[in-house]
Design a protein around this motif. Structure first.
Motif, PDB file in Angstrom:
ATOM      1  N   ILE A  56       0.840  -1.206   0.000  1.00 13.85           N
ATOM      2  CA  ILE A  56       0.000   0.000   0.000  1.00 13.85           C
ATOM      3  C   ILE A  56       0.868   1.247   0.000  1.00 13.85           C
ATOM      4  O   ILE A  56       0.392   2.336   0.264  1.00 13.85           O
ATOM      5  N   MET A  95      -3.831   1.954  11.046  1.00 16.27           N
ATOM      6  CA  MET A  95      -2.762   2.910  10.813  1.00 16.27           C
ATOM      7  C   MET A  95      -2.530   3.813  12.001  1.00 16.27           C
ATOM      8  O   MET A  95      -3.348   3.913  12.911  1.00 16.27           O
ATOM      9  N   ASN A 100      -6.856  10.724  11.092  1.00 14.44           N
ATOM     10  CA  ASN A 100      -6.810  11.018   9.663  1.00 14.44           C
ATOM     11  C   ASN A 100      -7.163   9.824   8.799  1.00 14.44           C
ATOM     12  O   ASN A 100      -7.174   9.926   7.594  1.00 14.44           O
ATOM     13  N   ALA A 101      -7.406   8.673   9.416  1.00 11.92           N
ATOM     14  CA  ALA A 101      -7.674   7.476   8.623  1.00 11.92           C
ATOM     15  C   ALA A 101      -9.122   7.420   8.167  1.00 11.92           C
ATOM     16  O   ALA A 101      -9.467   6.641   7.296  1.00 11.92           O
TER      17      ALA A 101
ATOM     18  N   ASP B 226      -4.091  10.443   4.769  1.00 21.13           N
ATOM     19  CA  ASP B 226      -4.173   9.073   5.280  1.00 21.13           C
ATOM     20  C   ASP B 226      -5.460   8.366   4.892  1.00 21.13           C
ATOM     21  O   ASP B 226      -5.457   7.172   4.634  1.00 21.13           O
ATOM     22  N   TYR B 227      -6.574   9.101   4.859  1.00 20.84           N
ATOM     23  CA  TYR B 227      -7.814   8.376   4.608  1.00 20.84           C
ATOM     24  C   TYR B 227      -7.928   7.862   3.184  1.00 20.84           C
ATOM     25  O   TYR B 227      -8.707   6.951   2.921  1.00 20.84           O
ATOM     26  N   THR B 229      -5.113   6.593   1.511  1.00 19.20           N
ATOM     27  CA  THR B 229      -4.313   5.376   1.634  1.00 19.20           C
ATOM     28  C   THR B 229      -5.138   4.289   2.304  1.00 19.20           C
ATOM     29  O   THR B 229      -5.154   3.130   1.876  1.00 19.20           O
ATOM     30  N   TYR B 230      -5.854   4.697   3.352  1.00 16.89           N
ATOM     31  CA  TYR B 230      -6.617   3.743   4.138  1.00 16.89           C
ATOM     32  C   TYR B 230      -7.803   3.189   3.342  1.00 16.89           C
ATOM     33  O   TYR B 230      -8.136   2.017   3.442  1.00 16.89           O
ATOM     34  N   ALA B 233      -6.332   0.742   0.949  1.00 13.36           N
ATOM     35  CA  ALA B 233      -5.888  -0.468   1.642  1.00 13.36           C
ATOM     36  C   ALA B 233      -7.068  -1.362   1.974  1.00 13.36           C
ATOM     37  O   ALA B 233      -6.939  -2.576   2.051  1.00 13.36           O
TER      38      ALA B 233
END
Lengths: 318, 328
Positions: A56, A95, A100-101, B226-227, B229-230, B233
């Motif tokens: 990723i 993560m 921020n995820a 990040d969100y 990438t997340y 993923a």
């Protein structure tokens, strides 16, 4: 057969001043149901290695060598669609920053539905919602928060949601990349306890990445120590509890304050980690090593078996 | 939700206050200038007007010998009943009906140009960022920036000269063909689109690059978060990540720009309307200035001010709907 096998992995970051090798020949394996800890300082390549193994990582990072096998399948040769289907059904990640995820404009429910629908489109909306509520309960969050937006939840709650999301499809492997770094110690403990309970119930394996060695000593089956992009020690946690063998590991362990036992001043390792742009020759730890010998400055040490499945990369100790 | 409505009402209150200030200034400014519309009319008729006719005119324009506060309340009362006086240059047509015509043409021309340009520009920007460094990303931004950098009047005149005058593909002026009557009939509607095509195209070309670059740049930032990438993923389909995770968030800052532009649409596209002799708000404004048509100017300024305020309120509502973080 091991669940995840990483062989001689190399990851470069392409910078304007040339390539920078962040992960340099790292190898480890992970069996079903075990907890492997990876420790290292910031910039040691631990997160990069894990994210590269999951594929990723985006530009400017580039996998330049090595092999990753998941359940016997060659991960580095998977097509985009194969990767998409592999992700989350068989490998998921929690993560670093849960803040921020999560997409700020979507509710928790939409996050769960998107995730389930991506892999199990045959399920009805009601079935997906039931599963989402069940997952939230698993991490001790009231299912009424399904209608909450990320900014309406506390940091700890968001991290729990991200963990629940990671377990959505019951994957056999969960990567936890510094999952509790942003939280305070009390919340960190609570969340870890819950994760370990779930791990016992559901039996997934964990690849746990952190800079907090004392945390890993408590629950990891095995431990790997990374220094400047290289693995310097790996083996069962027991040896680490007894003080470790590699001088860097020993330095790290001495930097952990003890609550019980003799009162000792804890030591720090002098110096700071090397720049990856111009890493030292030979053993990368030699400028900071108390046991440094002439050989360490010239020859790069390789991982060698010392005892009970414990391997270290050190000229002096092997 | 109730707090959102409360917030919107509070904003509305603020805009109402701003509107009142604008309306009051609109009343004061012409009264502080020398001369009055009746005198201009008088000058036009080269003295062949009886004093009683002038007095009647002054009455029509709302300029009386009454104290200023009485004039002010009369003005407010007239405004509330939709009376902005009589246009001097289109005498005796009331300002409201003159503006209504101009406004509908401006909304038709500049509004459709803005909407097409915004949708096209943001979509292109999102795609360019998604395939960063790809063909679209390498060619479109510099090309559109180049087109946008030409002085607009020059580009529009060139387009009119080549496609209108030279090749004869498009009409040279006005908003609908002569001989058709405005209304719901096919020749008029088709003709209106035909007349709007070239001016709208020049407006789109001039503004497309701005929308595209703005969207592309916010999108590039969002794609690094990040969100994204997340979401990738988690095995979400790329289209879903692009639209629901990246573009949806990147759109938020651009909505404000769209709202501002929407407000100015009602003010008309001044240069476009002049070059293509298009009877919108901008064209009216120029005519009003040339003819010293104060009531019309006043009406236009007021319309523009209210339009900008209204558009701002619309942006408040849309932002509230699209971004849950603004709700409380």
């Amino acid at each position: 057969m091991s669940l995840l096998q990483v062989e001689n992995l190399m990851v470069d970051y392409l910078t304007p001043d040339g390539a920078l090798r962040a992960v340099d020949g790292v190898s480890f394996e992970l069996k079903r149901g075990e907890i492997l800890g990876l420790v290292g300082e910031s910039g040691s390549g631990k997160s990069t290695a894990a994210m590269a193994a999951m594929r990723i990582l985006g530009p400017p990072a580039l996998i330049t060598g090595g092999e990753v096998l998941f359940d016997g399948r060659d991960v580095l040769r998977m097509s985009a669609e194969q990767l998409r289907r592999w992700h989350w059904r068989e490998i998921s990640i929690v993560m670093q920053s849960a803040l921020n995820a999560l997409n700020p404009v979507l509710t928790m429910q939409e996050h769960f539905l998107d995730t389930i629908a991506a892999h199990r489109p045959e399920l009805s909306n009601a079935e997906m919602l039931t599963r989402a509520a069940e997952l939230l309960k698993m991490v001790d969050i009231d299912p009424r928060h399904l209608n909450s937006y990320p900014h309406e939840l506390s940091g700890g709650m968001r991290q729990r949601v991200v963990i629940a999301l990671a377990l959505t499809l019951n994957p056999p492997l969960l990567i936890m990349d510094e999952p509790t770094t942003a939280l305070d110690v009390v919340v960190e403990r609570e969340i870890l306890k819950r994760v370990l309970q779930l791990q016992k119930e559901m039996g997934f394996a964990i690849l746990f990445i952190t800079h907090d060695l004392s945390l890993l000593l408590e629950f990891a089956t095995r431990l790997g120590v990374l220094y400047a992009g290289r693995l310097v020690a790996i083996g069962p946690t027991e040896i680490f509890r007894q003080g470790g063998i590699h001088p860097y590991t020993q330095g790290l362990l001495q930097a952990v304050p003890q609550l019980r036992g003799k009162r000792e001043a804890f030591k720090s390792i002098p110096g700071s980690p090397p720049s990856l742009k111009k890493p030292p020759n030979g053993c990368r730890f030699h400028p900071r090593c108390p046991l440094v010998e002439e050989r360490c400055r010239k020859e790069q040490p390789v991982l060698k078996h010392v005892q009970h499945g414990h391997q270290v990369a050190c000229h002096v100790r092997t | 939700m109730n707090r959102s409505i409360e917030y919107l009402l509070r904003r509305l209150g603020f805009y109402a206050l701003a509107a009142w200030v604008a309306i009051t200034l609109n009343f004061l400014i012409p009264r502080m200038m020398p001369g009055d519309p009746a005198q201009i009319m008088f000058a036009r008729f080269k003295g062949e007007m009886s004093p009683s006719a002038i007095a009647a005119l002054r009455e029509t324009f709302g300029i009386t010998d009454a104290p200023i506060w009485q004039q002010y309340f009369t003005y407010l009362r007239h405004l509330l009943s939709g009376d902005m006086g009589v246009s001097v240059s289109n005498f005796p047509e009331p300002v409201v009906s003159v503006i209504a015509t101009g406004l509908s043409w401006s909304i038709f021309l500049a509004g459709s140009a803005l909407i097409i340009s915004f949708i096209l520009g943001t979509s292109l920007g999102a795609l360019a960022a998604w395939r960063r460094g790809g063909l679209l990303d390498s060619i479109a931004p510099p090309l559109l920036a180049l087109l946008g950098a030409f002085p607009y009047f020059w580009m529009a005149m060139l387009a009119l000269f080549i496609f209108g005058f030279g090749l004869g593909w498009f009409p040279l002026w006005h908003a609908y063909p002569e001989g058709t009557s405005p209304g719901l009939n096919l020749p008029f509607i088709l003709g209106a689109f035909y007349h709007a095509a070239l001016p709208a195209a020049t407006m789109i070309i001039a503004s497309l690059g701005g929308w595209m670059l703005a969207m592309r740049n916010t999108m590039v930032g969002i794609l690094g978060s990040d969100y994204i990438t997340y979401a990738r993923a988690r095995g979400l389909a790329p289209r879903r990540v692009l639209i629901r995770y990246a573009a949806r968030n990147a759109l938020l800052p651009n909505i404000t720009g769209f709202g501002m532009a929407l407000g100015f649409v009602l003010g008309g596209a001044l240069l476009t309307e002049i070059i293509f002799s298009y009877p919108g708000q901008g064209y009216l404004l120029i005519q009003a200035v040339r003819a010293q048509d104060y009531p019309l100017m006043q009406g236009l300024f007021l319309t523009i001010t209210l339009a900008v305020l209204g558009a701002n309120w619309l942006v408040d509502i849309v932002t509230l709907m699209l971004d849950p973080r603004t709700r409380r």
